[in-house]
Design a protein around this motif. Structure first.
Motif, PDB file in Angstrom:
ATOM      1  N   GLN A 289       0.824  -1.213   0.000  1.00  0.00           N
ATOM      2  CA  GLN A 289       0.000   0.000   0.000  1.00  0.00           C
ATOM      3  C   GLN A 289       0.859   1.264   0.000  1.00  0.00           C
ATOM      4  O   GLN A 289       0.554   2.236  -0.706  1.00  0.00           O
TER       5      GLN A 289
ATOM      6  N   HIS B  75       2.350   1.627  -3.425  1.00  0.00           N
ATOM      7  CA  HIS B  75       1.342   2.036  -4.386  1.00  0.00           C
ATOM      8  C   HIS B  75       1.024   3.516  -4.240  1.00  0.00           C
ATOM      9  O   HIS B  75       0.855   4.231  -5.234  1.00  0.00           O
ATOM     10  N   GLN B  76       0.958   4.004  -2.990  1.00  0.00           N
ATOM     11  CA  GLN B  76       0.677   5.420  -2.774  1.00  0.00           C
ATOM     12  C   GLN B  76       1.774   6.293  -3.366  1.00  0.00           C
ATOM     13  O   GLN B  76       1.497   7.318  -3.994  1.00  0.00           O
TER      14      GLN B  76
ATOM     15  N   LEU C 134      -4.807  -1.187  -6.489  1.00  0.00           N
ATOM     16  CA  LEU C 134      -4.395  -2.369  -5.745  1.00  0.00           C
ATOM     17  C   LEU C 134      -5.267  -3.568  -6.086  1.00  0.00           C
ATOM     18  O   LEU C 134      -4.782  -4.711  -6.113  1.00  0.00           O
TER      19      LEU C 134
END
Length: 274
Positions: free
Chosen positions: A48, A51-52, A69
């Motif tokens: 996460q 991905h951010q 995601l």
């Protein structure tokens, strides 16, 4: 299987078998962002957070958001089945260009269909070895550039810094900021243990906002501080990223203490996902 597998346009294969169009702006201009994610026991670590940062970088470049995601997770799971359960995953997002010549980016709302996504997964064993370092005399991270905070395809400066270090008899290059302070290594964030406190250069130095660096800050293990190029007595230095944590044994031929548990610190950062 225990070999690198890649995916693009719904096709699986070896990285040497798959291809990009020659018009792709990522290929021609370095116009794209990527993430490198550790996979342990079949599970991507801190996905996460990676991905951010991937999405944030795309926004800075004026690109459409990368795949979500929800799209990534089943593809990663299949890649693990096809390749390895412990490895390095690289996610790539480029601006296609559709054959247009020049550097101009369309001024209208970015269209995801005009971007390109591909990824690869291959075996990787984290390393915690000691490395000598050399502060580059030619390359500096631009503290004022927004690109310094994006993990783009353009790694020419890092390549030059490392090559300079090797020619100077060291293993790894360190980069100063345009502000004169130490910024980072060629592929890792800098971490300094000084008088019992872990320190890392602030983002204002132009260092990349590393995922492991952010973990250190959020968990209260480290704090930001400007780092001068000359080590202080008793300093212990690390170079840390999502794949490895290396102990700095010397800076420009000045020896440093290597009595630090790099592996334990690095592993602690993987225990919390956001």
């Amino acid at each position: 299987m225990n070999e690198t597998i890649a995916w693009i346009n719904d096709r699986w294969g070896q990285p040497t078998e798959l291809s990009l169009p020659l018009s792709d702006r990522g290929l021609q201009l370095g116009d794209g962002v990527f993430e490198t994610v550790l996979v342990r026991n079949g599970q991507p670590q801190l996905l996460q957070a990676h991905h951010q940062r991937w999405c944030d970088g795309a926004t800075v470049l004026g690109m459409a958001p990368p795949p979500t995601l929800e799209v990534l997770r089943p593809l990663i799971a299949e890649a693990v089945q096809r390749s390895c359960s412990d490895g390095a995953l690289r996610l790539n997002w480029s601006r296609d260009g559709a054959g247009a010549r020049g550097i101009q980016v369309p001024l209208d709302e970015p269209d995801p269909s005009e971007h390109r996504f591909w990824f690869s997964l291959g075996p990787h064993t984290p390393t915690f070895n000691t490395e000598s370092t050399w502060i580059s005399r030619h390359e500096r991270r631009n503290a004022n550039s927004r690109l310094s905070h994006c993990k783009t395809f353009a790694y020419g400066q890092a390549i030059q810094a490392r090559q300079e270090a090797i020619l100077a008899g060291a293993d790894e290059g360190l980069l100063l900021s345009t502000t004169g302070e130490l910024c980072c290594g060629s592929t890792a964030n800098l971490l300094v243990l000084r008088q019992g406190q872990w320190l890392t250069p602030p983002l204002s130095s132009g260092c990349l906002p590393g995922v492991m660096r952010q973990q250190l800050l959020e968990l209260g293990i480290a704090r930001e501080q400007h780092i001068d190029p000359t080590p202080q007595p008793g300093d212990k230095w690390l170079l840390i990223n999502s794949l490895d944590c290396r102990v700095v044994s010397e800076v420009n031929h000045q020896a440093l203490s290597t009595a630090v548990e790099a592996k334990e610190l690095w592993a602690e950062l993987l225990t919390t996902d956001h």
